[in-house]
Design a protein around this motif. Structure first.
Motif, PDB file in Angstrom:
ATOM      1  N   HIS A 117      -0.962 -16.526  -1.058  1.00 34.54           N
ATOM      2  CA  HIS A 117       0.122 -15.562  -0.875  1.00 34.54           C
ATOM      3  C   HIS A 117      -0.206 -14.680   0.312  1.00 34.54           C
ATOM      4  N   VAL A 118       0.762 -13.894   0.717  1.00 27.74           N
ATOM      5  CA  VAL A 118       0.593 -12.979   1.842  1.00 27.74           C
ATOM      6  C   VAL A 118       0.572 -11.556   1.299  1.00 27.74           C
ATOM      7  N   ASP A 119      -0.398 -10.754   1.763  1.00 26.76           N
ATOM      8  CA  ASP A 119      -0.501  -9.384   1.266  1.00 26.76           C
ATOM      9  C   ASP A 119       0.346  -8.434   2.115  1.00 26.76           C
ATOM     10  N   ALA A 120       0.262  -7.155   1.823  1.00 20.22           N
ATOM     11  CA  ALA A 120       1.109  -6.163   2.490  1.00 20.22           C
ATOM     12  C   ALA A 120       0.804  -6.039   3.975  1.00 20.22           C
ATOM     13  N   THR A 121      -0.384  -6.442   4.416  1.00 16.36           N
ATOM     14  CA  THR A 121      -0.740  -6.361   5.829  1.00 16.36           C
ATOM     15  C   THR A 121      -0.384  -7.626   6.594  1.00 16.36           C
ATOM     16  N   GLY A 122       0.188  -8.617   5.909  1.00 17.23           N
ATOM     17  CA  GLY A 122       0.548  -9.865   6.565  1.00 17.23           C
ATOM     18  C   GLY A 122      -0.583 -10.872   6.629  1.00 17.23           C
TER      19      GLY A 122
END
Length: 422
Positions: free
Chosen positions: A379-384
């Protein structure tokens, strides 16, 4: 006086022939001899010309046979390649389907450019496809540009090498659903101007909100088939599937309901205790979040879609966020979900009950969760950054961290492509 002939002389008693011969006579004799020999044909012991001709003919036949064999092989290879690249029957004539009121939005087929680049050395990038900006990077190293796609929210592969389904983010003109064929053809617009779009995990069904109606259809060879519809309250949107049933989120805090579209009619009564749904198990039960316990708090639960999402089992151990982000592994063993401490939690669904617990599994989920066929969640986190979660390593105490993704521009976020192939 005359002498008597001697037996040793080279003379006889017959007529004598003079030996002197003129040059003209000798030439005539030689010419007659050659003329008689030329007029009498003799078979030659070896025929150099015939031998050369026969050798040339044999060489020509061998070359012709070799050329025919190579041509046959080339024909087989080209035919096989066309069969592999052609995809499902009927793709070449798939019509563009635009449903609902685009509200001034005129969709056009996207143009693509396909290039094959060496597979990325990073093993994370080789596990699943990634969408970076307007480029699709496949795990096999292919790059396809999706010009004009705009912001993309979700994407997944279609089973049996049937291409990709790509869902846009919400815009003023609604959402768009594209089907990208596997043979290099440009993407085709399946839906445009939809209020919400949900695609089944197996990529064979699609549901969407179109004005005052909910609609659903099967997806075969890039075409929407057997479309059905039903009236729905304002704000009710499809969020997923449980088998052939569509899961509907009611507006506000109205809970969730089930629309069994095969039976016709309207969505059933809503279960207001259901806060979120994360996916379905192989047996059809739904993994969700309910309000339970004393005092009431968000808990994990297994829900029965055949009985209005009634609770089958509940687990109230971990502190869960209520953003609804998370995903269930294909085998139904694991759930990756967000906790309240801005981190992700890994939950073993086999232990779902009073003693269920979630193990810290790295940064919080900020988008879709995709599970690889090897049982790894990405998955991708809040920072990309791209986060890779291996359940065995999390159980051993590892805390996953985000990894930067090359080629991501300012303001862009990569999208992990779910792989639904068997």
């Amino acid at each position: 006086m005359s002498s008597t002939p001697n037996s040793c002389d080279n003379r006889t008693g017959g007529l004598e022939r003079s030996f002197p011969v003129s040059e003209d006579e000798l030439e005539r004799a030689l010419r007659e001899t050659f003329t008689r020999r030329a007029e009498t044909p003799r078979p030659l012991a070896a025929d150099p010309a015939g031998l050369a001709i026969r050798r040339a003919r044999r060489t020509g036949r061998r070359r012709a046979l070799t050329g025919l064999a190579l041509a046959g092989m080339a024909t087989v290879l080209v035919t096989t390649g066309m069969a592999q690249l052609g995809g499902p029957a009927g793709q070449g004539t798939t019509p563009t389907v635009v449903l609902g009121d685009p509200r001034g939005f005129t969709p056009s087929p996207l143009s693509t450019a396909s290039t094959v680049a060496p597979a990325p050395p990073d093993p994370v990038r080789a596990e699943l496809d990634l969408l970076i900006g307007s480029w699709l990077h496949t795990s096999g190293g292919e790059r396809r540009e999706l010009t004009g796609a705009g912001p993309i929210e979700r994407a997944q592969r279609v089973p049996d090498y049937g291409g990709w389904l790509i869902t846009s983010a919400a815009t003023a003109a609604g959402r768009t659903l594209w089907w990208l064929p596997p043979n290099g053809s440009p993407p085709q617009v399946l839906l445009a101007g939809a209020d919400a779009v949900a695609v089944a995990v197996d990529g064979r069904q699609v549901a969407w909100r179109d004005g005052a109606e909910l609609r659903a259809a099967g997806l075969v060879g890039g075409q929407l088939v057997a479309t059905t519809g039903a009236a729905a309250p304002d704000g009710a949107v499809p969020v997923g599937f449980a088998g052939d049933a569509v899961l509907i989120r009611q507006p506000g805090t109205g809970g969730f309901s089930v629309w069994r579209r095969a039976a016709g009619g309207v969505p059933g009564a809503a279960n207001r205790d259901v806060l979120n749904v994360y996916g379905a198990l192989p047996d059809g039960r739904v993994v969700g979040q309910v309000s339970a316990g004393t005092p009431r708090r968000p808990c994990l639960a297994l829900l029965d879609p055949a009985r209005a999402l009634s609770t089958v089992r509940t687990g109230c151990g971990p502190a869960l966020a209520t953003d609804g982000l998370g995903g269930v592994s294909a085998d139904g063993r694991w759930l990756l979900v967000n906790g309240t401490r801005k981190n992700a939690l890994l939950v073993d669904l086999n232990t779902l009950g009073a003693a269920v617990s979630g193990r810290p599994a790295g940064p919080a989920v900020a988008g879709a969760v995709a599970w690889s066929r090897a049982g790894v969640a990405l998955h991708v986190d809040a920072t990309g950054q791209l986060v890779r979660v291996r359940p065995d390593r999390v159980l051993a105490g590892e805390r996953p961290t985000g990894l930067p993704v090359d080629g991501v521009g300012a303001g862009e976020r990569p999208v992990v492509v779910a792989d639904t192939r068997p």
